[in-house]
Design an enzyme around this catalytic site. Structure first.
Site, short mmCIF file in Angstrom:
data_model
loop_
_atom_site.label_atom_id
_atom_site.label_comp_id
_atom_site.label_asym_id
_atom_site.label_seq_id
_atom_site.Cartn_x
_atom_site.Cartn_y
_atom_site.Cartn_z
N GLY A 133 -18.14 -2.10 6.30
CA GLY A 133 -18.79 -2.21 4.98
C GLY A 133 -17.91 -1.85 3.80
O GLY A 133 -18.30 -2.09 2.66
N GLY A 135 -13.59 -1.20 2.37
CA GLY A 135 -12.15 -1.06 2.59
C GLY A 135 -11.48 -0.59 1.31
O GLY A 135 -10.97 0.53 1.23
N PHE A 160 -10.27 -3.12 11.66
CA PHE A 160 -8.91 -3.53 11.23
C PHE A 160 -7.91 -2.39 11.45
O PHE A 160 -6.98 -2.22 10.63
CB PHE A 160 -8.88 -3.93 9.75
CG PHE A 160 -9.90 -4.93 9.31
CD1 PHE A 160 -10.28 -5.97 10.14
CD2 PHE A 160 -10.46 -4.87 8.03
CE1 PHE A 160 -11.21 -6.92 9.71
CE2 PHE A 160 -11.38 -5.80 7.59
CZ PHE A 160 -11.76 -6.82 8.45
N GLU A 248 3.28 4.81 1.64
CA GLU A 248 2.80 3.70 2.47
C GLU A 248 3.08 2.37 1.74
O GLU A 248 3.50 1.39 2.34
CB GLU A 248 1.30 3.90 2.70
CG GLU A 248 0.69 2.88 3.63
CD GLU A 248 -0.79 3.18 3.90
OE1 GLU A 248 -1.26 4.27 3.56
OE2 GLU A 248 -1.44 2.27 4.45
N GLN A 285 19.81 -32.35 -4.51
CA GLN A 285 19.77 -31.46 -5.68
C GLN A 285 18.50 -30.61 -5.69
O GLN A 285 18.53 -29.43 -6.05
CB GLN A 285 19.87 -32.27 -6.98
CG GLN A 285 20.06 -31.37 -8.18
CD GLN A 285 20.04 -32.14 -9.48
OE1 GLN A 285 19.13 -32.92 -9.75
NE2 GLN A 285 21.05 -31.95 -10.29
N GLY A 345 10.38 -28.81 7.15
CA GLY A 345 9.53 -29.95 7.50
C GLY A 345 8.55 -29.53 8.59
O GLY A 345 8.05 -28.40 8.59
N ASN A 372 -3.77 -6.30 -3.27
CA ASN A 372 -2.91 -6.36 -4.47
C ASN A 372 -3.69 -6.26 -5.77
O ASN A 372 -3.16 -5.80 -6.78
CB ASN A 372 -2.04 -7.63 -4.41
CG ASN A 372 -0.86 -7.45 -3.48
OD1 ASN A 372 -0.76 -6.42 -2.79
ND2 ASN A 372 0.05 -8.41 -3.44
C1 LIG Z 1 -3.67 -6.71 9.93
C2 LIG Z 1 -4.40 -5.62 9.23
C3 LIG Z 1 -4.07 -4.29 9.52
C4 LIG Z 1 -4.78 -3.25 8.90
N1 LIG Z 1 -4.51 -1.95 9.27
C5 LIG Z 1 -5.33 -0.97 8.82
C6 LIG Z 1 -5.22 0.36 9.34
O1 LIG Z 1 -4.35 0.67 10.16
N2 LIG Z 1 -6.09 1.30 8.90
C7 LIG Z 1 -7.06 1.02 7.99
O2 LIG Z 1 -7.82 1.91 7.66
N3 LIG Z 1 -7.20 -0.24 7.49
C8 LIG Z 1 -6.37 -1.24 7.89
N4 LIG Z 1 -6.52 -2.51 7.40
C9 LIG Z 1 -7.56 -2.78 6.42
C10 LIG Z 1 -7.03 -3.05 5.02
O3 LIG Z 1 -6.45 -1.90 4.47
C11 LIG Z 1 -8.23 -3.56 4.20
O4 LIG Z 1 -8.55 -4.85 4.71
C12 LIG Z 1 -7.95 -3.64 2.72
O5 LIG Z 1 -7.81 -2.34 2.18
C13 LIG Z 1 -9.04 -4.38 1.96
O6 LIG Z 1 -10.30 -3.87 2.29
P1 LIG Z 1 -11.47 -4.90 2.73
O7 LIG Z 1 -10.93 -5.75 3.83
O8 LIG Z 1 -12.69 -4.11 3.01
O9 LIG Z 1 -11.68 -5.81 1.48
P2 LIG Z 1 -12.74 -5.56 0.27
O10 LIG Z 1 -12.68 -4.16 -0.17
O11 LIG Z 1 -14.03 -6.14 0.67
O12 LIG Z 1 -12.08 -6.47 -0.86
C14 LIG Z 1 -12.01 -7.89 -0.70
C15 LIG Z 1 -11.25 -8.45 -1.89
O13 LIG Z 1 -11.98 -8.20 -3.07
C16 LIG Z 1 -11.12 -8.00 -4.15
N5 LIG Z 1 -11.38 -6.67 -4.75
C17 LIG Z 1 -11.90 -5.57 -4.17
N6 LIG Z 1 -11.98 -4.56 -5.05
C18 LIG Z 1 -11.51 -5.02 -6.22
C19 LIG Z 1 -11.31 -4.44 -7.53
N7 LIG Z 1 -11.63 -3.17 -7.80
N8 LIG Z 1 -10.81 -5.23 -8.50
C20 LIG Z 1 -10.46 -6.52 -8.26
N9 LIG Z 1 -10.62 -7.10 -7.05
C21 LIG Z 1 -11.13 -6.37 -6.05
C22 LIG Z 1 -9.70 -8.09 -3.60
O14 LIG Z 1 -9.23 -9.41 -3.77
C23 LIG Z 1 -9.88 -7.81 -2.12
O15 LIG Z 1 -8.86 -8.39 -1.31
C24 LIG Z 1 -5.80 -3.55 7.97
C25 LIG Z 1 -6.09 -4.89 7.65
C26 LIG Z 1 -5.42 -5.91 8.28
C27 LIG Z 1 -5.83 -7.32 7.96
#
Ligand SMILES: Cc1cc2nc3c(=O)[nH]c(=O)nc-3n(C[C@H](O)[C@H](O)[C@H](O)COP(=O)(O)OP(=O)(O)OC[C@H]3O[C@@H](n4cnc5c(N)ncnc54)[C@H](O)[C@@H]3O)c2cc1C
Length: 383
Positions: A133, A135, A160, A248, A285, A345, A372
């Protein structure tokens, strides 16, 4: 893979020697397993121990805790060499981060219990922050840790999580006070994965980095001793996390800069060899103009990355600089890898070609370690 006629200002003769031995080690001991790890969706434990023996996991940790007493530049060398070689399935970076959480915030007992094993690769770790729910908004975590005598009972779900199948220990973010506002009720726990109530979920099927065992995790009334609370004081978790996040993010930025150098070098080689219309693709080019632009981006990225490493070494790396590096360098990484792939390609779309793997492996760099957009938000606060 490093750009010709350029030497990072933070390099010195000792780092040169370390780089040479790390490069050889990766070529001989890690790269031969990369395909297998990508197929089995996890790295092998023996490789972690071998990396530990090489001093690659926590080179910048005091030797009394199992490190090598080096500066962060040693770790930057490790990150660069892994990415120059394309050895991306072994997520050493997680052990590095966890080691530094414990060094910075742990009790003396926690440091002595965990750090030597983390440094030697005997102990593989995970960081469990993200939940199904939430991240980006970590203050919204629902995992709870309830004090019961001299224990805490942890309940909740995480997803994740890198090293999720291999990990022996997990640093878990949980709420110890559900009434407290904002970040105040959040604490970190060090959980031994043999504890009853800790359950590994499935290893997740991803777009890239198939060799990393990114997984779900569940805590079903998982009872841990009170001494598992990082630093021994409740409510400090958010601060402990924030203290380490610049490092990190710096790691991700360093990996991005190195990946760009590799993509560029692979592309120059390929376009020089590949022929079309009676000449090498490099002679068109368009190719030379595109690669000239890419070279400038790679060079700018390298110098930005060097500034970040230098600040890390000097102890002056702040959140703004780390976040700028994280978003800018990973955005450039995806751009550069995509533009480079075009010159291959159809071969660029075949996974047996490194550039294709780099394309799918790099995409996540704009998401993990804090999306980002969040990095831009953090930089925006400095304006
Ligand atoms: C391969 C992989 C490895 C990972 N490893 C770890 C790990 O070891 N430990 C761990 O705890 N997590 C891990 N993660 C989780 C990762 O850190 C989260 O996916 C990330 O922080 C984004 O959280 P979310 O997926 O819940 O996206 P959400 O919080 O739902 O956000 C989705 C999107 O909404 C937008 N957004 C959210 N908030 C804002 C804001 N304030 N302003 C503007 N735009 C916003 C952004 O575009 C964002 O990408 C991993 C993820 C992947 C895919």
């Amino acid at each position: 893979m490093r750009l010709e006629n350029y030497r990072s200002p933070w390099m010195d003769a000792d780092l040169d020697a370390f780089r040479d031995s790390v490069r050889r080690f990766i070529r001989e001991q890690l790269l031969p397993h990369e395909d297998k790890w990508r197929e089995q969706h996890r790295s092998d434990r023996e490789a972690w121990r071998a990396c530990g023996e090489m001093g690659m996991i926590l080179p910048d940790m005091p030797s009394e805790y199992g490190g090598v007493d080096g500066s962060p530049a040693y770790y930057a060398v490790v990150m660069e060499e892994l990415n120059y070689a394309g050895s991306v399935s072994i997520a050493l970076g997680i052990n590095h981060i966890v080691g530094h959480y414990i060094l910075a915030s742990g009790t003396e007992e926690q440091k002595r219990q965990w750090l030597p094993g983390i440094a030697s690769g005997e102990i593989i770790t995970s960081i469990a922050m993200t939940e199904p729910g939430t991240g980006s908004d970590l203050q919204g975590v629902r995992t709870r840790a309830v004090k019961k005598g001299d224990k805490y009972v942890i309940s909740g779900s995480k997803t994740f999580i890198s090293n999720g199948q291999n990990s022996d220990m997990v640093v878990v973010i949980a709420k110890t006070d559900t009434e407290a506002k904002g970040s105040k009720g959040i604490s970190l726990f060090i959980v031994d994965t043999r504890t009853p109530g800790f359950i590994r979920g499935q290893c997740l099927d991803k777009v890239g980095l198939p060799g990393q065992d990114t997984s779900e995790m569940f805590f079903d009334e998982c009872e841990v001793p009170a001494s598992s609370l990082l630093g021994g004081v409740e409510g400090k978790g958010f601060y402990q996390l924030m203290q380490q996040l610049p490092y990190e993010r710096a790691e991700i930025a360093i990996a991005a800069a190195a990946a760009m150098e590799r993509a560029f070098a692979l592309t120059v080689d390929y376009t020089r060899e590949r022929k079309a219309f009676g000449k090498s693709i490099l002679e068109f080019q368009n190719t030379r103009f595109q690669l000239a632009e890419i070279k400038a981006i790679v060079m700018a990225s390298r110098t930005f990355c060097d500034l970040i490493v230098q600040r890390w070494v000097d102890g002056t790396l702040d959140t703004t600089m780390a976040s700028m590096g994280k978003f800018w360098l990973t955005d450039r990484q995806c751009e550069v890898v995509d533009r480079c792939l075009q010159f291959f390609g159809g071969f660029g779309y075949m996974n047996e070609y490194p550039i294709a793997r780099m394309f799918s492996d790099s995409r996540v760099a704009r998401i993990y370690g804090g999306a980002n957009e969040i990095q831009r938000e953090l930089v925006g606060r400095s304006l």
